[in-house]
Design a protein around this motif. Structure first.
Motif, PDB file in Angstrom:
ATOM      1  N   LEU A  13       0.581  -1.144   0.173  1.00 22.09           N
ATOM      2  CA  LEU A  13      -0.342  -0.283   0.179  1.00 22.09           C
ATOM      3  C   LEU A  13       0.724   0.894   0.164  1.00 22.09           C
ATOM      4  O   LEU A  13       0.225   2.480   0.343  1.00 22.09           O
ATOM      5  CB  LEU A  13      -0.728  -0.173   1.234  1.00 22.09           C
ATOM      6  CG  LEU A  13      -1.672  -0.912   1.313  1.00 22.09           C
ATOM      7  CD1 LEU A  13      -2.787  -1.310   3.090  1.00 22.09           C
ATOM      8  CD2 LEU A  13      -2.831  -0.867   0.275  1.00 22.09           C
ATOM      9  N   ASN A  14       2.263   1.008  -0.159  1.00 23.43           N
ATOM     10  CA  ASN A  14       3.137   2.815   0.004  1.00 23.43           C
ATOM     11  C   ASN A  14       2.874   2.775   1.213  1.00 23.43           C
ATOM     12  O   ASN A  14       2.029   4.256   1.396  1.00 23.43           O
ATOM     13  CB  ASN A  14       2.881   3.145  -1.404  1.00 23.43           C
ATOM     14  CG  ASN A  14       4.456   3.583  -1.224  1.00 23.43           C
ATOM     15  OD1 ASN A  14       5.144   3.858  -0.827  1.00 23.43           O
ATOM     16  ND2 ASN A  14       4.279   5.437  -1.596  1.00 23.43           N
ATOM     17  N   LYS A  15       2.610   2.526   2.257  1.00 26.08           N
ATOM     18  CA  LYS A  15       1.635   2.859   3.266  1.00 26.08           C
ATOM     19  C   LYS A  15       2.809   2.640   4.517  1.00 26.08           C
ATOM     20  O   LYS A  15       2.883   1.563   5.237  1.00 26.08           O
ATOM     21  CB  LYS A  15       0.137   2.796   3.900  1.00 26.08           C
ATOM     22  CG  LYS A  15      -0.388   3.861   5.517  1.00 26.08           C
ATOM     23  CD  LYS A  15      -1.754   2.918   5.708  1.00 26.08           C
ATOM     24  CE  LYS A  15      -3.071   3.848   3.906  1.00 26.08           C
ATOM     25  NZ  LYS A  15      -2.211   4.767   4.659  1.00 26.08           N
ATOM     26  N   ASP A  39       0.410  10.111  -4.600  1.00 24.31           N
ATOM     27  CA  ASP A  39       0.080   8.702  -4.078  1.00 24.31           C
ATOM     28  C   ASP A  39      -0.428   8.344  -6.030  1.00 24.31           C
ATOM     29  O   ASP A  39      -1.229   9.195  -6.170  1.00 24.31           O
ATOM     30  CB  ASP A  39      -1.325   8.106  -3.014  1.00 24.31           C
ATOM     31  CG  ASP A  39      -0.642   8.537  -1.945  1.00 24.31           C
ATOM     32  OD1 ASP A  39       0.651   7.945  -1.528  1.00 24.31           O
ATOM     33  OD2 ASP A  39      -1.199   8.879  -0.686  1.00 24.31           O
ATOM     34  N   ASN A  65       0.203   2.071  -7.175  1.00 27.29           N
ATOM     35  CA  ASN A  65       1.358   2.359  -6.364  1.00 27.29           C
ATOM     36  C   ASN A  65       2.444   3.183  -7.478  1.00 27.29           C
ATOM     37  O   ASN A  65       3.205   2.783  -6.611  1.00 27.29           O
ATOM     38  CB  ASN A  65       1.309   1.375  -5.213  1.00 27.29           C
ATOM     39  CG  ASN A  65       0.511   0.966  -4.420  1.00 27.29           C
ATOM     40  OD1 ASN A  65      -0.297   1.894  -4.164  1.00 27.29           O
ATOM     41  ND2 ASN A  65      -0.103  -0.294  -3.955  1.00 27.29           N
TER      42      ASN A  65
END
Length: 767
Positions: A49-51, A308, A312
């Motif tokens: 999620l690139n979180k 964002d 992604n």
């Protein structure tokens, strides 16, 4: 009626699916060690999620707005192996406490990018890459990245001038112009900034520093001959909301690092950092009437944006602006004397901007466009010698990553444009002495790399690059790397060989060409340097109960042709530049040892033994300003019951050959063994606050110890009382000039700044 019910049921299912897809939850928890220590500033990420987020001083973390589903979560903290687990998010609040139990391994599983231009585990990289986190540099807080590297094995910040304190970074004994400095993988620091642009990178924004020793020209082009230093800045997603680091010293230095992140909409995050450094207290402890340390007033602003995107895909944009006003010279110097012959001073005004970013194209294949641009304006005077220069560099690069079976392919297309103009003979118009002829250098290039996984234990990397310089024509740079690892990854062997090249600009790289009274003489048109390098690297991990021992040994050998030599020895009043007719060698061995005990004691120590010389005919000449031995250490221990950490850092250097002006020069030809050592105490106060303080240069070492003077003819910086013969040679006179010297500040090998205390405070707010 039946059709209506079916339609209603389908609509209900669709709405339910859309509602479920839109639902999000929060993952929170606490991160501790096996001994119950609360681990603050640990990194928690969901890569898919690139979180990400970071834990606060109590070890508590929160990942918000996580879509319903099952995700892989990774927790990283220095001194522990990365913790990985699958988390199922099916409600609003998920609690998951993390206990890190596996011993540290010097971040051997850290993700690195510098060796191959793609993210991969350090263990899996066929290119040896050393990784130093922001926490490592906090053990010895300093006002710039240049100073921070003094405790890295085989890397030495080298001062090049006793007066204005400019410097560059040596890797394995090779001078600064052989070291490429990158920010987030982009070639930012080069040319003029190799001397003046290494300061002002806010350390509060530095995530880690990656170092590759040995030629990296196949991927990064000219200047990456001796190695590269890649400064990786923090991602806005995992950075603290607010970060502050302030410290001052007993010498009157003040340094401020501030950083903050914010959102601009739902899909855009930004990280803003400011660094300010000020020192305005002239000191002359060695009694030569010259400032021991350059006075500086510097501000740097850094801003990074992350966007964002669908699937992604990457898009980041960053910029930096730096302004610096520095001067050093005679103690009674002031602005009114700038550029005159009454009182000697070296005054430099620097204005510099940088812009760089990465954009992943919206196509199925992984294709990245990376770009950077920078402008550097320098207004400086060295005594009565002005140096006015402008440099603009534009760089663009397309890279295509493709996996075919066991082959990971990388193809790159690059273009670099450099504009350079100054007031020296380097850009003079040979047909009109009243006009300048700025340099316009175009450098397109193409590179291909193939990383081949032969099996689980063996990997090979093949690469080749072609560049076409508008000045020097075609240049090829191949390389080959091989990696073997044992089944348990506790033993890793790497072999590498490659070619490097460098196109030099003396006036932007060698401060000695400007300062003092020496004339600059070019023997010929300078040709590009080329080098061939071979490295053997062996990594050994040892687990002894709860104690971890990591060993990293390297043997290196580099052979240069067309090496550009600055000859200080032939004439004390001149510096002769020319290509070496023979060859030059840099060879040696280095060892890093990382030991982590279960009680929290950490020892990182390293040593490098090397021999750097040139051979012109039968004569072997040792390189100036290069030691044969370097040792560094970083020892830390935390008293967990009171949250107090003690750090003891230092370095040890062997003798270097130094430039003398005559056979009667009373200064020593070789420096003695010398060491800079520091101690620091850090106390955590909770809620993200900590204070620290200590003593720098415990031994009070300065290079004037054992020497009658450091700056030659400091009493006559404009050589008004120097008498010369018909050939320009200085004639000894009594009592004015008994040693037959002229003014020269190039005899420098260590900082002139003695012992001093420091105190500071840090604050980090996470949420």
């Amino acid at each position: 009626m039946m059709k209506l019910n079916i339609l209603f049921f389908v609509v209900l299912l669709t709405l339910s699916a859309l509602w479920g897809k839109a639902q999000t939850g929060t993952i929170s928890g606490k991160i501790t060690s096996a001994q119950g220590q609360q681990l603050g500033a640990a990194t928690v990420v969901i890569p898919a999620l690139n979180k990400g987020a970071a834990s606060d001083s109590m070890g508590i973390f929160r990942l918000e707005q996580v879509p319903f589903g099952t995700w892989q979560m990774e927790v990283s903290f220095l001194g522990y192996k990365t913790y990985k687990t699958s988390i199922k998010v099916d409600r609003k609040e998920i609690f998951h406490n993390v206990v890190l139990t596996q011993p540290a391994d010097n971040a051997l599983n850290e993700v690195v990018v510098s060796g191959t231009m793609k993210e991969m585990s350090k263990l899996e990289s066929p290119v040896p890459v050393e990784v130093y986190t922001a926490r490592f540099f906090k053990a010895n807080p300093v006002p710039s990245v240049f100073d921070a590297l003094q405790t890295v094995n085989g890397v030495r910040p080298q001062l090049n001038c006793n007066i204005c304190n400019t410097g560059d970074i040596h890797i394995n004994g090779l001078e600064g112009p052989y070291t490429m400095v990158l920010i987030d993988g982009m070639p930012i620091v080069s040319g003029l900034s190799s001397v003046y642009g290494l300061s002002g990178i806010p350390q509060s924004l530095v995530e880690r520093v990656e170092i590759v020793k040995g030629p990296a020209s196949t991927l990064y082009g000219s200047e990456a001959v001796g190695g590269l230093i890649n400064i990786i800045t923090k991602k806005p997603a995992s950075a603290p909301v607010i970060a502050a680091d302030l410290f001052g010293t007993s010498w009157g230095e003040a340094n401020v690092d501030l950083a903050a992140k914010f959102k601009a909409g739902n899909k855009t995050q930004s990280l803003l950092g400011v660094n300010y450094y000020n020192y305005q207290h002239p000191v002359d402890n060695n009694n030569d009437n010259f400032t021991d340390v350059t006075l500086q007033n510097r501000i740097s602003v850094f801003n990074k944006w992350s966007f964002d995107r669908k699937d992604n895909r990457l898009f980041s944009l960053a910029g930096r602006y730096i302004y610096e006003d520095r001067w050093g010279g005679e103690m009674n110097w002031s602005r009114k004397y700038r550029g005159g012959e009454e009182v000697y001073g070296e005054s430099i005004y620097t204005n510099r901007w940088e812009l760089f970013g990465t954009y992943q194209l919206p196509v199925k294949e992984k294709i990245l466009f990376q770009f950077s641009a920078n402008g550097h304006n320098q207004n400086s005077v060295y005594g009565n010698t002005p140096f006015m220069a402008d440099q603009y560099i534009g760089f663009g690069q397309f890279t295509w990553f493709k996996t075919i079976g066991s082959h990971d392919l990388l193809t790159g297309l690059t273009y670099r444009y450099t504009y350079y103009d100054d007031n020296t003979p380097a850009t003079a118009d040979p047909n009109d002495i009243d006009k300048n002829k700025p340099n316009h250098t175009k450098l397109p290039g193409l590179f291909v790399q193939d990383e081949i996984s032969l099996n689980a234990s063996n990997k090979m990397l093949l690469g080749i690059r072609y560049d076409h310089s508008s000045i020097h024509g075609s240049i090829f740079t191949p390389r080959i790397n091989y990696k073997w690892s044992s089944a348990n990854k506790n033993n890793i062997l790497r072999l590498s060989a490659g070619n490097g090249y460098r196109v030099a600009n003396v006036f932007t790289e060698d401060h000695a060409a400007l300062t003092g009274a020496r004339a600059v003489v070019f023997k010929e048109d300078l040709k590009p340097e080329t080098s061939w390098n071979g490295n053997i690297n062996f990594v050994k991990k040892i687990y002894a109960g709860n104690t971890f021992i990591g060993l990293d040994a390297t043997a290196f050998y580099t052979y240069f042709t067309n090496k550009i030599i600055a000859d200080y020895d032939s004439n004390p009043d001149s510096i002769f530049y020319g290509n070496l007719q023979g060859y030059a060698i840099s060879k040696g061995v280095s060892l890093n040892a990382d030991i982590v005990f279960a009680n929290g004691l950490k020892i990182l120590a390293g040593a490098t033994v090397m021999d750097v010389y040139r051979k012109d005919g039968s004569e072997k000449v040792r390189q100036l300003f290069t030691e044969k031995f370097t040792g560094v250490w970083n020892i830390g221990y935390t008293f967990k019951s009171i949250d107090l950490t003690i750090d003891y850092t230092g370095n040890l250097y062997g003798p270097m050959r130094l430039p003398l002006l005559s056979e009667t020069d009373p200064r020593k030809e070789y420096s003695p063994w010398w060491s800079i050592q520091n101690i620091q105490l850090t106390k955590k106060l909770g809620n993200g606050f900590e204070i620290y303080g200590g003593i720098k240069n415990l031994l009070n070492w300065t290079p004037n110890i054992g020497n009658p003077f450091i700056i030659a003819r400091a009493n006559d910086p404009f050589d008004k009382e120097v008498i010369r013969d018909a050939n320009g040679q200085v004639i000894p006179t009594v009592p004015e000039n008994p040693y037959g010297l002229s003014f020269d500040p190039s005899y420098v090998y260590a900082p002139n700044q003695g012992i001093r205390g420091f105190i500071g405070a840090r604050y980090n707010l996470f949420r």
